[in-house]
Every structure is written in C-alpha cells, then in structure tokens.
Design a protein around this motif. Structure first.
Motif, short mmCIF file in Angstrom:
data_model
loop_
_atom_site.label_atom_id
_atom_site.label_comp_id
_atom_site.label_asym_id
_atom_site.label_seq_id
_atom_site.Cartn_x
_atom_site.Cartn_y
_atom_site.Cartn_z
N ASN A 197 0.82 -1.20 0.00
CA ASN A 197 0.00 0.00 0.00
C ASN A 197 0.85 1.25 0.00
O ASN A 197 0.50 2.26 -0.63
CB ASN A 197 -0.94 0.01 1.22
CG ASN A 197 -2.10 -0.93 1.01
OD1 ASN A 197 -2.47 -1.21 -0.12
ND2 ASN A 197 -2.68 -1.41 2.10
N ASN A 233 1.81 1.68 -3.46
CA ASN A 233 0.65 2.12 -4.23
C ASN A 233 0.47 3.63 -4.12
O ASN A 233 0.22 4.33 -5.10
CB ASN A 233 -0.58 1.40 -3.68
CG ASN A 233 -1.73 1.41 -4.67
OD1 ASN A 233 -1.61 1.97 -5.76
ND2 ASN A 233 -2.83 0.81 -4.29
N GLU A 234 0.64 4.10 -2.90
CA GLU A 234 0.52 5.55 -2.71
C GLU A 234 1.62 6.31 -3.40
O GLU A 234 1.43 7.42 -3.86
CB GLU A 234 0.62 5.84 -1.22
CG GLU A 234 -0.62 6.32 -0.59
CD GLU A 234 -0.34 6.73 0.83
OE1 GLU A 234 -0.63 5.92 1.72
OE2 GLU A 234 0.19 7.84 1.02
N TRP A 240 3.86 10.46 3.47
CA TRP A 240 4.30 9.12 3.10
C TRP A 240 5.52 8.71 3.89
O TRP A 240 5.63 7.57 4.38
CB TRP A 240 4.61 9.09 1.60
CG TRP A 240 4.89 7.73 1.08
CD1 TRP A 240 3.97 6.81 0.70
CD2 TRP A 240 6.16 7.14 0.86
NE1 TRP A 240 4.59 5.67 0.27
CE2 TRP A 240 5.94 5.84 0.35
CE3 TRP A 240 7.48 7.56 1.06
CZ2 TRP A 240 6.97 4.98 0.03
CZ3 TRP A 240 8.51 6.69 0.74
CH2 TRP A 240 8.25 5.43 0.23
N LYS A 277 4.58 7.60 7.20
CA LYS A 277 4.02 6.26 7.23
C LYS A 277 5.12 5.22 7.23
O LYS A 277 5.04 4.20 7.91
CB LYS A 277 3.12 6.03 6.02
CG LYS A 277 1.80 6.69 6.12
CD LYS A 277 0.83 6.15 5.08
CE LYS A 277 -0.36 7.08 5.05
NZ LYS A 277 -1.13 6.98 3.86
N PRO A 282 -5.46 4.93 -3.66
CA PRO A 282 -4.91 6.28 -3.49
C PRO A 282 -4.94 7.05 -4.80
O PRO A 282 -5.14 6.48 -5.85
CB PRO A 282 -3.47 6.02 -3.04
CG PRO A 282 -3.19 4.64 -3.43
CD PRO A 282 -4.47 3.89 -3.43
N ASP A 283 -4.70 8.34 -4.69
CA ASP A 283 -4.92 9.19 -5.84
C ASP A 283 -4.00 8.84 -7.00
O ASP A 283 -4.39 8.93 -8.17
CB ASP A 283 -4.69 10.65 -5.45
CG ASP A 283 -4.88 11.56 -6.62
OD1 ASP A 283 -3.94 12.28 -6.97
OD2 ASP A 283 -5.96 11.53 -7.21
N ARG A 284 -2.77 8.42 -6.71
CA ARG A 284 -1.84 8.21 -7.81
C ARG A 284 -2.05 6.88 -8.51
O ARG A 284 -1.29 6.55 -9.41
CB ARG A 284 -0.40 8.20 -7.25
CG ARG A 284 0.12 9.56 -6.96
CD ARG A 284 1.55 9.47 -6.56
NE ARG A 284 2.03 10.72 -6.02
CZ ARG A 284 3.16 10.85 -5.37
NH1 ARG A 284 3.91 9.79 -5.15
NH2 ARG A 284 3.54 12.02 -4.93
N ASN A 288 -8.85 6.17 -11.30
CA ASN A 288 -8.59 5.15 -10.29
C ASN A 288 -9.46 3.92 -10.46
O ASN A 288 -9.57 3.10 -9.57
CB ASN A 288 -8.82 5.73 -8.89
CG ASN A 288 -7.79 6.77 -8.55
OD1 ASN A 288 -6.73 6.81 -9.16
ND2 ASN A 288 -8.09 7.62 -7.60
N ARG A 321 -7.65 10.87 -11.91
CA ARG A 321 -6.49 11.09 -11.04
C ARG A 321 -6.11 12.55 -11.05
O ARG A 321 -6.02 13.17 -12.10
CB ARG A 321 -5.34 10.23 -11.55
CG ARG A 321 -4.16 10.22 -10.67
CD ARG A 321 -3.23 9.14 -11.08
NE ARG A 321 -2.46 9.49 -12.25
CZ ARG A 321 -1.37 8.85 -12.61
NH1 ARG A 321 -0.96 7.84 -11.89
NH2 ARG A 321 -0.71 9.17 -13.69
#
Lengths: 366, 151, 358
Positions: free
Chosen positions: A139, A142-143, A167, A170, B32-34, B107, B134
């Motif tokens: 994840n 992914n972000e 980020w 995190k 997530p946005d990206r 997305n 996005r």
C-alpha cells in the motif's frame, strides 16, 4: 515376484510449490530421487529480444515484470546501467528515494519468500501473517507510484514521483511495527520442533560449490562467504549507512532461512538511517537529455536484489534503443545447483530445497 | 515441545486482534490518488501529436486525426482514438508524455468483460470514463506552458 | 541442550562478522566526507583508489577517469539541481545550459583552486565555442519560432539533442585523451601537458592480466586488450577462441587474480560475427574483468568453460538456444528457454519466425 522400477515423475508446470510455472522431471527410486532435470521456459516472454526495439524508458515497465516480487530492484538495475553509461548524476533526494523503496522492497520480497516457504513446508498461518504485513508495504508503494506490483517508478536520472512528508511518516511508523512482527515470527516458527526437524541439515553445500556454481545472495552467504554487493561493490548510497551482512556457517536450508530473516532486520535498520538522513528538498530527476542516447559501448552493472546478484549488460550502438540488453538473473543462476542437491533426497526435501533457493520463475525465464 | 507451544501462543493472541481483510465486492476498494487505473481521454484537448502512441511500450494506442473543421484554426483534431486493453499494461507512460494532458489515468480498475472484443475501447468510452480521475498527474515528459520541461 | 539454546547458538553464529564490515563502512564514510570536503574534483581520485565509486551522487563510473570537463559539469549539475534553478524552459535548453556552463567554466578557469594548465584553457575555450555554436543556432531558431511550448515539431528537439550529444561526445573524446592525468590528487584541471598515452589507475591491472594470459596460452592468444571507460575502466580482453580454455584456467587459478566467480556470460550478435562476453570477479580482491571471445557466424563454435566454472552450464545453454553458438565440451547442450523442437535461434538479428503469428 516383487520387483522395483524406476518411476519418472513430473513435478509439473502447474504445481503450487514450484513458485510459478516450473517443471522438474524426477527419477524416483521409491521415495528417493536419483536424478532431477529442471525444465523451464514456460514463462519466457522474450524481454531481451523485445528490448532491442524499445527505448530505455519503454523497457522499464518490462523490467518490472521479470522479477515481479522485487520490481524496484529490477527498475534500478536498468536505470543504473544507463546512467553509468552516460555518466549522469542523480540528485540526492532521488537517490534516497530509490534506496528507501529498494529496501522496503527487500523486506516485502523476503516476506513473500517466508510466507510461501512455510506454506510449502506445511504451515498455513505464517503465509497470511506475511501477506498481511506485506500489504502495508504494498500500500505504501501504491501511494507512492500508483501500482501495487509493477511500479514503473524509476527513470533514467531519477525517479518519477516525489514522496510527500505524510508518506515518509508512514514509512517511519512501519519500522517499529515490522520489528515487533519479526519477534512474533520468531516465536511462531523459528523454535518449532517440527520445522527444525524438516529444515536442519537439508540441502547442504559448501563454499567452493557455491562459488563454482555462481550462487549469490543468501545462497552464497549461507556457506560463510561474505559477499554482498551492497557492501563489497557499493552502489547508490549504501556506503552512508551502517548495516550488518548476515553470514551463515553450515550451508543448509536452516542457515538460509535465518539469514533472510536477519536481512529483513538489517533492511529496517538501513531504512531508519535513511529516513533520518533524508534531505528536506531537492529534485527527483537529474539533468537528463530529452532523448536518452547512451554512447556506443557496453557496460555491465550488478546490484544486490533480494534473490542475489541481478546484473544488466547493455551493448549500445549510440542509438535510443539498446543493441543488446541482457539481464543476469539471480534465480536463473541459483537454480543450477538444484539437480546436484536433489540427488539422494526424498520428495519432501525437494520442496524444502526448492523453496530455500528462493526463485521467481518470471526471473528464471525472463 | 516448547517451540510448538510458543507458536500456539502467537496464534491464540492473533485471534483477539482486529481483522485486516476487506469484504471486497461489497465494500469498494478505495485506491490512493496516484493509482494507475484505466485511462480517461478528453478529445477537446488532444492535438494529435502522436506522442502517446509512440511511447507506448506495447503499441496499444491507435489514433487518427483530421484537419481542424474550423477553417480559422490550424492543426489537427482527433478523429478516432482506441486503446486495446488486452495489451495495455497501465504503465502510465502515455499520460507522462502528453503535452496537453488530454489523456489521464483514473482510479478505476474494474474492466473485466465476458468477451475479448469488449476490451477494445474507443474514444467515446474513454471520454465517458470520467469518474475518479487522477488529480496528481506529474506529467514529467512533456513541457508544461509556464512550468518548463522535464520536471 | 534444548532446542531453545540450539537456536540461540545458531543465531549467535549468524550474528554477522560485521565488525569488520561496519568498520569498513565507517572508513568509507570517512573517506567520503573527506572527499566531499575538499574541492570535489580533486580528492575524488583518492576515493576512487579505494576501489569504490567515489562521490555518492554520481552514479557514472567514468568519474574515475578524472578529467576537468566531466567533473566540473557534474559538480555544477549537482549544485544547480540543489539550488533548484529552473533550466527547463524549452527543449533547446539543454544545449544552451551546456554552452552557458562551458562559458562560465572558461571564465572561472583562472579562479579555480587547482593550478591551471597551459594547454587546457585553450582546449576548453574551443569546446565552449563548439558548444556555444549549436546553442546560438538554437537560440536563433527559438526566436524565429516564437513560443517553444505546444507540440514541438519532432525534428527540432531531436536535432537539438543530437547536437548536444555531439558536443558531449566531442567533450568526452577530448576528456578521454587527457584521461586520468590521474593518480595524482591535484590533477583535476590537469597539471601537465597532455601525455601521449592515457594512464588510467587500472592500466597495470590490465597489463598484469595480459601478461598472465600470454604466459598461459601463448603469445597469440590475445586479440586486443582495452579498458572499458564507460564501465569504470573494466579490463576487457578479447581472446582467441582456441586459447580460451587455457586462458580461463589461468585466470581462475593464478594467485594474483583468483577469478573464481563467473558473474555473467552473455552472447551478442554483431551482424558480422557473434561474440560471447564473460564477466569475472574475484571474491577475495574484489577486482573484476571481462573476457570476450569472437565466433564465426556460419559455424559458431566456442570451447565451453563449464568444466572450469560450473555456473556457465545453463548460461551457455541459453546462449546456444537463443543465438546458436555451439559450445564444445558442454555436458548437456540443448535448448532451455524455447521448446525443444523450435527451429531457429530467436535472438539473432536475422531471425524470422516460421510462423509470424507466434
């Protein structure tokens, strides 16, 4: 009259424990293997041939798919090779980001290995624990880059996306969580008597054999050879960080298991230092010409992926596309020792040994 | 024996922890946005420069343009624009090089179909695919007016 | 001894013998800070002597061949990157920036900390002029075209890039000529007139290897021996295929080289001939080398090194499968990636599949 016959068994391309489409033809005498022949090529996609017609930026998504469990290191080896050829400088922030994602990727890859290895041996729950923790890392990726497995994150000269402070926080929160989990994994598995009985002393080889067969990564270090490319031929920013390289003694599966778990711990250590030293500003891409044309010549660079030494050999004729692009894949080379190790073993140990080598068939076939 | 008991202890402790699974089809999965999902295409912005078709590593974009119907303006407008989602790998390079951000990712990732023909999406479908577009595009390949080139 | 203790015992043994490792990393970091403290260009060589890629930012390995142009360019690119100067107006900016850099470099030549050399400012002025010419052309074109935004006509940015690359190539050639007035720490701007032969710090390595192979395999074993500048001056030796076995045995067992680890075997198809490249590394000294062997295209035959390094087994099978080079003495030469009944060798440049749809 009772007589025995030799049985030819096909541990076929579709098998839950061969980590992909990989086939081993074993000759069995009862339960004991007398000869084993690996057959591969079921996942051969012709990356090297395709690469001769694609520009370097277009090849990066293809590298993701070679060792799909550890895609960031594949991205890095290609970008590093092109940058070495062209003499490009990568900005510090980009290099830090690359290192952070590569180490996170190492943790994720070792978690996959750990979970699937124990699943092959017969323990069902560590698999889910490993994947639960891997989800956190995936994840995060992914972000950061927009995909969970095939990131297409690095570019020649830098990285594509910048990381926000949220980020980075995190990632910082993930580190103590993962360290606690490692203690939990130790309690869960490492002392388990059944596990130890299955793993200890299996698949043993010595340092000379390992060097002769060109093994790398944990497969080489389990015999006592202290060779880790992050330490002996440093690349990226690894010289700035303190970390230990776990080295084994006996060269059996148990040592490889312990080494890989220790490598996760060391990766977390590197990550902690990297996050402390992370630059507050900076560019994510260096000065790269719009059209990437490395000068004519050839180059070979190698880095330490979770599986061993992954190398990229580029022959360029000064054009946008490589003339010849060859990847030295660690799983392919590490797998050569399998026929030798399997002679005289039982069928159950076949799975143990194969899992201990840690292969990804996407990489074996390229 | 001790090792086994230790392991069992971990298992029992895990029973008291919260669940980490998501009931997927009932609960939507928020990306997530990206996230690189299926593309969204805006025909009005497209200038038919062909960069996206050229950079695509799998050659899944085919497009044709026609001269601008308005006699005052120069340049081309887009006539047909198809993406073959059988081979699109959602790598994001086409959005990276588009100079006008006419093609962007969304997305959405649910594209399963019952027949392969349904995976060949045309301009109209891509234009209508405008949910969850996005925001953070980071178009580093193309020059942005006022912002400069490779960023 | 309970299992617990056994486990602890094993774990302790795995506690890495990393005291040496971390100490080494400490030494390296000290060296690096020293390198970064001093004038960037100069002490890079001392760090390079330790065998590491010097400054951490530069991934380019050719910083070892210290030459004034590359180092200054790289240090300036580092500094401009940090100061966040916006260089990114137009496609033509790369040539302009390079010209600007060359111009400022020529201007500040006298103010550099290291002693300037008589030959160099002239050379650099010439290069600056050469770099400025395309930039001037580019500027004129930009003025003529007006806005640089919008769809760049595909010819222009490529041509600018081509010109920029040509300027770079010229600079690189000039740099290679003055290559490593190296070995001396203060040689950043070149302290002597251009020496006739480039003396890279790895030249003695190459000479040693050449002598070793000549002793083992005969005087005509070596076709050519060079240092690959792109790859950090990797000693690259082209060996005749009949003498490969003798040379490989020598490289593996000679005490001064101990190339016991064969890293990579690649096959390359140059259209006139085929070639196999072996990359070797020594686990004890950390030195590396590359051996190349050429093969005829019609009947490619090369002695196999599998008896010497067992890791070559599958690598050679892969090269046989994809390129068609026959390795004599290989224990089990058959196809590995393609199906066993495949016709042809896919990685060759003239490969046309029998069935185009496949």
């Amino acid at each position: 009259m009772i007589r025995t016959e030799e049985l030819l068994l096909n541990v076929g391309p579709q098998h839950p424990s061969t980590h992909g489409v990989f086939r081993i033809i074993v000759k069995l005498d009862g339960e004991v293997i007398t000869e084993a022949t690996p057959v591969m090529g079921y996942l051969h996609r012709g990356t090297e041939k395709l690469a001769e017609e694609l520009t370097y930026t277009q090849i990066i998504p293809y590298t993701d798919r070679m060792d799909y469990v550890s895609a960031m290191t594949n991205n890095y080896v290609l970008c590093h090779a092109v940058e070495t050829m062209m003499g490009l400088a990568v900005p510090e922030r980009a290099e830090f980001l690359r290192l952070i994602v590569m180490e996170l990727q190492r943790v994720a890859s070792h978690l996959v290995w750990w979970g699937t290895y124990l699943l092959d041996i017969g323990a069902m729950s560590p698999f889910l624990y490993a994947f639960r923790d891997r989800e956190t890392i995936v994840n995060l990726f992914n972000e950061l880059s927009g995909a969970r497995l095939t990131y297409n994150y690095m570019r020649v000269g830098g990285v594509k996306w910048d990381a926000t402070d949220a980020w980075l926080d995190k990632v910082r929160d993930f580190l103590p969580y993962m360290e606690k989990k490692l203690v939990e994994y130790d309690h869960l598995v490492s002392g388990n008597e059944i596990f130890l009985a299955r793993i200890r002393g299996v698949g043993r080889y010595d340092a000379e054999t390992a060097i002769d067969y060109g093994l790398s990564g944990a497969n080489l270090r389990c015999t006592g050879v202290d060779w880790d490319l992050r330490r002996t031929k440093p690349y990226s920013l690894y010289e700035r960080f303190e970390f230990d390289v776990p080295v084994g003694r006996t060269g059996d599966c148990h040592d490889r298991y312990l080494i890989r778990l220790e490598e996760i711990r060391q990766s977390l250590r590197i990550l902690r230092q990297a996050l402390e030293q992370f630059p507050s500003g900076g560019e994510t891409m260096g000065k790269v010409p719009r059209v990437i044309r490395p000068p004519a010549g050839e180059v070979y660079v190698a880095i330490e992926s979770p599986r061993g030494e992954i190398g990229c050999h580029i022959v360029s004729k000064g054009k946008q596309e490589p003339y010849r692009l060859k990847f030295r894949r660690p799983s392919f080379v590490n797998l050569q020792i399998l026929p030798k190790l399997l002679v005289g073993e039982t069928m159950t140990n076949l799975i143990t040994i194969l899992g201990g080598i840690d292969i990804v068939v996407g990489e074996v076939d390229c | 024996m001790k090792g086994l008991l230790k392991g069992l202890g971990v298992t029992f402790k895990a029973m008291t922890k919260p669940k980490v699974t998501i009931a997927y089809p009932d609960e939507p999965l928020v990306m997530p946005d990206r996230f690189r999902g299926i593309q969204h295409f805006i025909p009005e912005l497209c200038i038919v420069c062909n960069q996206c078709a050229r950079v695509c590593p799998t050659d899944c974009i085919t497009l044709t343009g026609k001269p601008n119907p308005d006699p005052e303006k120069k340049g081309k407008v887009i006539d047909t624009f198809d993406i073959n989602f059988e081979i699109c790998i959602l790598c994001d390079l086409c959005t990276e090089v588009c100079p006008t951000e006419a093609i962007v990712m969304t997305n959405n990732f649910e594209l399963a179909a019952y027949s392969r023909d349904d995976l060949f999406k045309d301009r109209q479908w891509l234009r209508d695919n405008n949910k969850n577009v996005r925001q953070d595009n980071n178009n580093i390949g193309a020059p942005q007016p006022g912002k400069g080139g490779a960023k | 001894m309970s299992d617990e203790e056994k486990k602890e015992g094993a774990k302790d043994d795995l506690e890495p013998d990393a005291t040496s490792g971390s100490q080494r990393s400490n030494d390296l970091s000290e060296e690096l800070t020293a390198a970064n403290d001093a004038e960037r260009g100069e002490s890079r060589l001392s760090a390079a002597e330790a065998g590491t890629e010097s400054a951490v930012l530069e991934t380019g390995a050719n910083t070892d061949t210290s030459d004034p142009i590359d180092l200054e360019r790289e240090s300036r690119s580092g500094s401009t990157a940090e100061s966040g100067v916006e260089h990114r107006e137009a496609d033509q900016e790369t040539a302009e920036a390079r010209a600007a850099r060359a111009a400022t470099k020529a201007a500040t030549e006298g103010g550099a900390a290291s002693p300037p050399a008589p030959a160099d400012p002239e050379r650099e002025a010439k290069l600056a002029a050469a770099a400025e010419a395309p930039a001037a052309r580019a500027a004129a074109k930009a003025a003529a075209e007006g806005e640089a935004a919008g769809p760049p006509a595909p010819a222009d940015p490529e041509r600018e890039a081509k010109l920029a690359v040509a300027a770079e190539a010229r600079a690189a050639r000039a740099a290679a000529k003055a290559a490593a007035e190296g070995g001396t720490p203060s040689a950043a701007s070149g302290s002597a007139e251009q020496p006739p032969a480039a003396t890279s710090p790895r030249q003695p390595e190459l000479d040693g290897l050449v002598a070793l192979i000549r002793d083992a395999a005969g005087p005509d074993a070596i076709e050519s021996a060079t240092l690959n500048e792109l790859n950090g001056d990797l000693p690259t030796i082209i060996v005749q295929s009949d003498h490969l076995t003798a040379a490989a045995n020598a490289l593996k067992s000679a005490p001064q080289t101990r190339f016991t680890y064969l890293r990579n075997v690649s096959g390359v198809d140059y259209e006139t001939h085929l070639e196999v490249v072996y990359h070797l590394v020594s686990l004890t000294t950390g030195r590396d080398a590359a051996i190349k062997v050429k093969a005829d295209r019609e009947q490619p035959q090369i002695p196999s090194v599998t008896p010497i390094w067992a890791t070559a087994n599958w690598n050679e099978r892969e090269i046989y499968d994809l390129l068609g080079i026959h390795f004599t003495g290989h224990p089990d030469l058959r196809r590995i990636m393609m199906p066993d009944d495949w016709e042809g060798h896919p990685l060759r440049k003239d490969y046309a599949p029998l069935d185009p749809e496949v």
